[in-house]
Scaffold this motif. Structure first.
Motif: not given
Length: 354
Positions: A283-288
């Protein structure tokens, strides 16, 4: 101490002089042109991994002791993935002049820790020079009874698909390390542009932000082979129909099993085992996070299939998760999302030749 001071054979002797063999199959280890192994009534399993600096590891953020441990474990894992028992390894290294004898002592300390954990003998190898960085080639030799060996091609329609541990944490650990490395070099470059000597001195004590993410680092830097799961399966009387270790990502490994077994599969997103730290980091790295769990790689968990009749036995094993089932090949390879939509599963794990 410079390695040249000891020379090739001096270095090998220095690193292996106090090795003690633990396996009856090891008749003679380090010290001659060949190791001598004896397997009278069993099948021999042999696997080799080549690890290249800059491709498989970055010495900016993995120390040599952890690298030695990981190098051994990824090979030992392959033998467990065949339902075998690892017995011996050989270790070959290509070294540049920047490495010292003390560096190699650290590497071997990690290597030996991994081998001691699984009673594996170090029986030989080679060393040579390198102009492009460190290269590591390890061969692991194991054994298994003919009827116990598990291949990738044995999965059958209605088999259950299981995985050990959790998925995606090693990949997110790598993303964390790469992020902090990028932050460090960005600050160094800015300080150099400004000719800020004080800032450069302070950066010598740069402290990366790893708080609350220790598990992710452990999963990336301290790889563990899941021999404990193999032992538990044997204890409850389960022989998997197909099995692999997850090195390149769940999606890629599952597709290998399906292709070689000529079957399809259906796995469920809601059943994928994902650690809390993995989810937070994604979530921090905007990844699924599902994409990370499917394709991340380097988890070295076991992916295996078992007959549907073993369902109750599988439920008895701690740290094993049922994630789907095998289907006929004509039904394809599907991921069922949390809202029950079906998507084609694609092998998108790590490819070292890309």
């Amino acid at each position: 101490m410079e390695i040249a001071k000891l020379g090739e054979f001096g270095l090998i002797n220095h690193l292996t002089k106090d090795l003690e063999n633990k396996n009856e199959s090891t008749k003679y280890g380090v010290g001659d042109d060949c190791a001598v192994l004896h397997y009278p009534d069993t099948e021999v399993l042999v696997t080799t991994d080549l690890l290249m600096e800059g491709v498989h590891f970055d010495l900016t953020y993995i120390d040599l002791k952890h690298l030695g441990y990981k190098s051994a474990m990824v090979n030992i894992s392959d033998v467990f993935a065949m339902n075998g028992t690892p017995r011996q390894i050989t270790v070959s290294l290509a070294l540049s002049k920047r490495f010292t004898v003390e560096d190699m002592e650290e590497f071997y300390a990690g290597l030996r820790l991994a081998c001691e954990k699984w009673n594996v003998d170090i029986v030989g190898g080679d060393t040579t020079s390198s102009y492009t960085g460190l290269a590591i080639s390890i061969t692991c030799i194991g054994e298994a009874r003919k009827d116990d060996i598990v291949y990738r091609n044995g999965a059958r329609n209605t088999d259950l698909i299981c995985v050990s541990g959790d998925l995606g944490a090693a990949y997110m650990g790598l993303q964390l390390l790469e992020r902090e490395k990028s932050v460090y070099y960005q600050q160094v470059n800015e300080a150099k542009k400004k000719d800020d000597k004080k800032a450069l001195e302070e950066l010598a004590h740069f402290s990366p932000d790893f708080a609350g993410k220790e598990y992710l680092l452990q999963r990336q830097l301290q790889t563990e082979a899941r021999g404990d799961i193999v032992r538990k399966l044997r204890e409850v009387g389960i022989r998997p129909t197909a099995m692999m270790d997850i090195s390149d990502g769940l999606s890629s490994e599952l597709m290998h099993i399906c292709k070689q077994s000529h079957v399809g599969c259906r796995i469920y997103e809601k059943e994928l085992p994902i650690d809390y730290q993995t989810a937070v980091m994604a979530e921090e790295m905007n990844m699924n996070v599902t994409t990370c769990a499917l394709n991340g790689g380097e988890d070295y968990e076991l992916l295996f299939t078992v007959p549907i009749g073993d369902l109750e036995k599988i439920k008895e094993i701690e740290d094993v998760r049922l994630i789907g089932h095998i289907t006929e090949e004509k039904y394809g390879h599907l991921l069922v999302s949390r809202d029950n939509q079906e998507f084609e599963l694609k092998a998108q794990g790590w490819n070292p030749l890309n």
